[in-house]
Design a protein around this motif. Sequence first.
Motif: not given
Lengths: 501, 399
Positions: A4-10, A43-52, A65-67
């Motif tokens: 149930c954990v959603l990505p934090r960033y896109k 391909a982009i897997n936003s779920k792995r993004c930590v916004n560094c 850009a990260v949103t």
Amino acid sequence: MMDCVLPRYKVLRDHDQCTDCGLCARTCANGVYRRPREGGPIAINSKRCVNCQRCVVFCPAEALAVTAWPQVGTGSANWTLEAMQDIARQAQTGGVLLSSMGNPKPYHVYWDHLLLNASQVTNPSIDPLREPMETRVFLGSRPEIPKVNERERRVVEPLPPQLKLDVPLMFSAMSFGSISLNAQKALALAARELGTFFNVGEGGMHRDLEPFAHCAFAQVASGRFGVDAHYLNTAAAIEIKIGQGAKPGIGGHLPGEKISGEVSRTRMIPEGSDAISPAPHHDIYSIEDLRQLVFSIKEATGYRKPVAVKIAAVHNAAAIASGMARTGADIIVVDGFRGGTGAAPKRIRDAVGIPVELALAAIDQRLRDEGIRSTVSLVASGSIRNAADVVRAIALGADACSIGSAALIAMGCHQCGDCSSGRCNWGIATQRPALTERLDPEEAAERVVNLVRGWTLELQEMMGGMGINAVDSLRGNRLMLRGVGLNEKELEILGVKYAGE
Amino acid sequence: MAARHIPREGETRIPSGCAIAGIMDRSGARHDGTDILKSIALMHDRSNGLGGGFAAYGIYPDYADLYAFHIMYESREARAATEAYLEHYYLCEKQERVPTEDHPAIKNPPDIWRYFMAPHPMRLAASGLDEAEYTMRHVFHINGAVDGAFVASSGKNMGVFKGVGYPEDIGEFYRIADYDAWAWTAHGRFPTNTPGWWGGAHPFTLLNWSIVHNGEISSYDANRRYVEQFGYDCELQTDTEVITYLFDLLARRHGLSQEMAAHIMAAPSWRAIDAMAPENAAFETALRTVYASALVNGPFSIILGSEEGLLALNDRLKLRALMAAEKGPVVYLASEQAAIQVVCPDAENVRSIEGGVPFVVQLDAVARRKQEEAAENRAVRDWPLEHEVGVQPRRRREA
């Protein structure tokens, strides 16, 4: 199990701009970008993004850009998306939520409610370009009354050991293990260049840092990693770490997989074994025990090194600090709840401890009430963000400030808060050689030196504006501060008047 | 309608500009107040009629060993309460109204009394304090706790005459031409607000110290919070008050010379210290480190009076005017050169006081004595108390 954990960033990619160079895929250690088949699109897997933001900064086409993930919450101010996501994560793992950096919650940042004074008419402001503007401070304990020979202009009884800081700023404790050796080297180089001190943290002193030992604090924490007589005697000063603002009351745990050969040698523990710092020092269960440790260290170093004791800002900080001063500690370090860390349980980080502004003001006043403020030094840390914060901290009563996060941000840190994963793309909070080599110590040091030089110029401008030409006259000078948006109790604890008074 | 309340010194911090002057005869010969009156009157434009005053040393030779308290009362109740308090802690040799003369420019003066007293020997012994510390605490008590009473001066063989008005009018009101002193200082005040309170006028004094000051120090709160650690109550929130306490702490309590105390308050720059020989640099570094919070910053020019003589000091950057000159044994100090030449047209060695360099004028007798004294400071707390009186039963070992 259901996730149930959603990505934090896109991650947003501008397809018109993207040249498909693949640099993003090479730079992201989190695996956000993948090219599933040779010659195919990324391909982009936003779920792995930590916004560094490493990819955003380095993308040569400015295509990234990260949103924030555009999912709205339920509209409840109580069951926010964050609160529900925390539950979802714990329902899956059954564990403690891990986090990094300091308390991010929207508590009052008291610095932002304190405004500075400037001279008008009745006394002149001083132009730092024309007049000397002294930023040097000394840290250490002092006698209340010195013993001197006036005629010969010499000291009869020498002072206890003192540290000379050309700027009222040091670098906070960050261990080898929590940050990379290159990041530590950058701080060491910067400290030497600036005439100030860095702190090796609780992980011992790597042999590569020994040439910088004269500007290093050696830390003694509850795990006692890397502590021996050589370690203590090599450094300029010793800091006993009782607590840390980000996680007061708990210890630390560096998992075995991070205990590489170098870390193992430096910490003096077997390779691959977990490095566990107990919550308390098991030889300090009370204030009188602290005195014994302080003096054990002084004995071990021949009374040639100042001994600092660092505590997290907690409810009873003023009384504790007063006790610390009486244990023989030469320097008291107080670290507020916004101070950073490589890893802390999220609940602890977000709910334990108090703002450094209030703790600092209370400690300074208590030491004065006890008549012992001038015999001991006081250092404040825990999110000092700019030169105005330094001025405010000194005016509240600090001798100097320590910066951790700000120095890391100067090196490239973007405060993503994912330090504990060990995948820091900036080469700071990681031990992976492929990542740590991204951080050039010389260049990082130059950026940190630039930052501190810039702050020093600003500090001098602000002091000059107040008609002050030495940082000594700013220390504890709370009349130079006025509060806005604060209640009576806050003003009372901070010891400042309201703007307009 | 209730009278509009204007906050006094102590309730608020009031910046002031000023004129200051000092005249001293190093030989110890005494002169009446005519010259100092003329000197400060010349600088009329530097004050605005809201405060003036004089300190005089050597004016009470008949009572030289007794504390001379000058106390201002705003009511009979204040006097009754203060006298009852003093009677408990002191033995009073003489008390009287300070003679004054009606003056058209002086409005609504308080009732001003003086007392010549010695500490009550038994209470002094029981306090565990030395005489000066004992007296200081009682001064603080009266000023802080007795509403409508203010101790204007509390030294020996000295006194302060101050109030609201131009200094030349204050001087005539107090008939200062009738007193003979070996040292005089004067102050004309230009406060930005209108406190209209006699206690807030300058000189500020404590024990034998008196200070006149022109400037506004930017280090005030750092200095205040430093001295408050050691029992000094900064009741008035004025620069003069905190500078007086710094001198008392460093010179009287810590046993440093007045010159060294002044040197600490206007310490040499780190750049200058770095260029010194190692031993001297270590000395200066130790002083700046221990006394970091005693550094006085911002514009100031002060004349300190004491039983030793006068000491003039300017801030390190020399942001305020202060001139010095001499003629024979007499030394003149003033904010403006004209204020010296109006009383001594042929004054010699006319010069301005250097920034951060204490200008010391000692009585010849004091200067001779100082040469003999040890060069090492000895804190007053390390001296044995010398006022033991036979009120306690003898110890068994002595019996």
